[in-house]
Design a protein around this motif. Structure first.
Motif, mmCIF file in Angstrom:
data_model
loop_
_atom_site.group_PDB
_atom_site.id
_atom_site.type_symbol
_atom_site.label_atom_id
_atom_site.label_comp_id
_atom_site.label_asym_id
_atom_site.label_seq_id
_atom_site.Cartn_x
_atom_site.Cartn_y
_atom_site.Cartn_z
ATOM 1 N N ASP A 3 1.157 -0.938 -0.066
ATOM 2 C CA ASP A 3 -0.008 -0.052 -0.200
ATOM 3 C C ASP A 3 1.559 1.207 -0.808
ATOM 4 O O ASP A 3 1.532 1.490 0.823
ATOM 5 C CB ASP A 3 -1.425 -0.481 1.544
ATOM 6 C CG ASP A 3 -1.788 1.431 1.259
ATOM 7 O OD1 ASP A 3 -1.058 1.840 0.150
ATOM 8 O OD2 ASP A 3 -2.993 1.194 2.543
ATOM 9 N N LEU A 4 0.739 2.252 -0.970
ATOM 10 C CA LEU A 4 2.239 3.183 -1.324
ATOM 11 C C LEU A 4 1.196 4.414 -0.133
ATOM 12 O O LEU A 4 2.538 4.917 0.150
ATOM 13 C CB LEU A 4 1.586 3.505 -2.601
ATOM 14 C CG LEU A 4 2.059 2.990 -3.267
ATOM 15 C CD1 LEU A 4 2.176 3.767 -5.268
ATOM 16 C CD2 LEU A 4 4.168 3.046 -3.637
ATOM 17 N N ARG A 5 0.432 4.518 0.485
ATOM 18 C CA ARG A 5 -0.018 5.397 1.403
ATOM 19 C C ARG A 5 0.587 5.136 2.660
ATOM 20 O O ARG A 5 0.397 5.677 3.221
ATOM 21 C CB ARG A 5 -1.959 5.356 1.895
ATOM 22 C CG ARG A 5 -2.720 5.463 0.766
ATOM 23 C CD ARG A 5 -4.535 5.188 0.778
ATOM 24 N NE ARG A 5 -4.179 3.762 1.243
ATOM 25 C CZ ARG A 5 -5.931 3.362 1.335
ATOM 26 N NH1 ARG A 5 -6.444 3.865 0.409
ATOM 27 N NH2 ARG A 5 -5.527 2.180 1.553
ATOM 28 N N ASN A 9 8.653 6.768 3.088
ATOM 29 C CA ASN A 9 9.518 7.808 2.271
ATOM 30 C C ASN A 9 8.272 8.244 1.129
ATOM 31 O O ASN A 9 8.906 8.379 0.159
ATOM 32 C CB ASN A 9 10.203 7.201 1.895
ATOM 33 C CG ASN A 9 9.968 5.825 0.457
ATOM 34 O OD1 ASN A 9 9.002 5.145 0.240
ATOM 35 N ND2 ASN A 9 10.776 6.072 -0.942
ATOM 36 N N LEU A 10 7.455 7.931 1.845
ATOM 37 C CA LEU A 10 5.624 9.098 0.320
ATOM 38 C C LEU A 10 6.007 9.999 0.097
ATOM 39 O O LEU A 10 5.495 10.734 -0.387
ATOM 40 C CB LEU A 10 4.793 8.722 1.853
ATOM 41 C CG LEU A 10 3.449 8.649 0.522
ATOM 42 C CD1 LEU A 10 3.476 8.287 -0.685
ATOM 43 C CD2 LEU A 10 2.363 8.674 1.491
ATOM 44 N N ASP A 11 7.418 11.199 1.156
ATOM 45 C CA ASP A 11 6.751 12.446 0.923
ATOM 46 C C ASP A 11 8.489 12.632 0.259
ATOM 47 O O ASP A 11 7.847 13.635 -1.325
ATOM 48 C CB ASP A 11 7.702 13.321 2.233
ATOM 49 C CG ASP A 11 6.612 13.293 3.394
ATOM 50 O OD1 ASP A 11 5.044 13.221 2.956
ATOM 51 O OD2 ASP A 11 6.932 13.789 4.196
ATOM 52 N N GLU A 12 9.198 11.470 -0.423
ATOM 53 C CA GLU A 12 9.851 11.167 -1.711
ATOM 54 C C GLU A 12 9.909 11.436 -2.356
ATOM 55 O O GLU A 12 9.753 11.808 -3.462
ATOM 56 C CB GLU A 12 11.237 10.837 -0.969
ATOM 57 C CG GLU A 12 12.389 11.463 0.063
ATOM 58 C CD GLU A 12 11.913 10.416 1.928
ATOM 59 O OE1 GLU A 12 10.787 10.355 1.548
ATOM 60 O OE2 GLU A 12 12.194 11.777 2.396
#
Length: 154
Positions: A3-5, A9-12
């Protein structure tokens, strides 16, 4: 697929998606994060574009919508709203939570009952007695329906 959410390192990844969309941009910064935007996360990213002849860099905004499987970048809010609105239709609960739909269904059921009663009475040449409480209930529903319809100002 993860799950990408929930990526660490979601901000990057969000900044990288904006850079892929606008390669000549600089000074990216996340200014807003809406954690519960429909079924994903909505990031607002500001960045500076290509310098104009005077050397000034204009500021632009991108919206990045992160879902379970994808990171989508939008340069215009209209495009985001069209795609997200088309993707997320109303649920059955939203449809039946509308009082107009419920009163329409009740009116349809009552009308079908009355028509069926008339057809049976006509075919058998007998009068089917309708109990007083059904007549009173139907008139009460009818009164509320027309009372609500006449009270609208739209």
């Amino acid at each position: 697929m993860a799950d990408l959410r929930k990526a660490t390192n979601l901000d990057e990844q969000v900044i990288a998606a904006v850079v892929r969309r606008t390669p000549d941009s600089a000074n990216h910064r996340i200014v807003n994060v809406q954690q519960h935007f429909l079924e994903g996360i909505l990031y607002t990213v500001l960045f500076e574009g290509v310098p104009d002849p005077a050397g000034n860099r204009p500021t632009f905004t991108n919206r990045v919508y992160v879902t379970r499987n994808a990171i989508e970048t939008y340069g215009h809010d209209e495009a985001l709203l069209q795609i997200v609105g088309a993707r997320h239709s109303r649920s059955a609960y939203d449809v039946f939570a509308n009082s107009d739909v419920v009163s329409g269904i009740i009116a349809l059921i009552v009308t079908l009952f009355i028509v069926a009663n008339f057809i049976v009475s006509y075919r058998t040449a007998t009068l089917i007695p309708v109990p007083e409480y059904i007549t009173s209930g139907w008139l009460l529903i009818l009164g509320f329906y027309f009372g609500k319809a006449s009270g609208r100002t739209d």
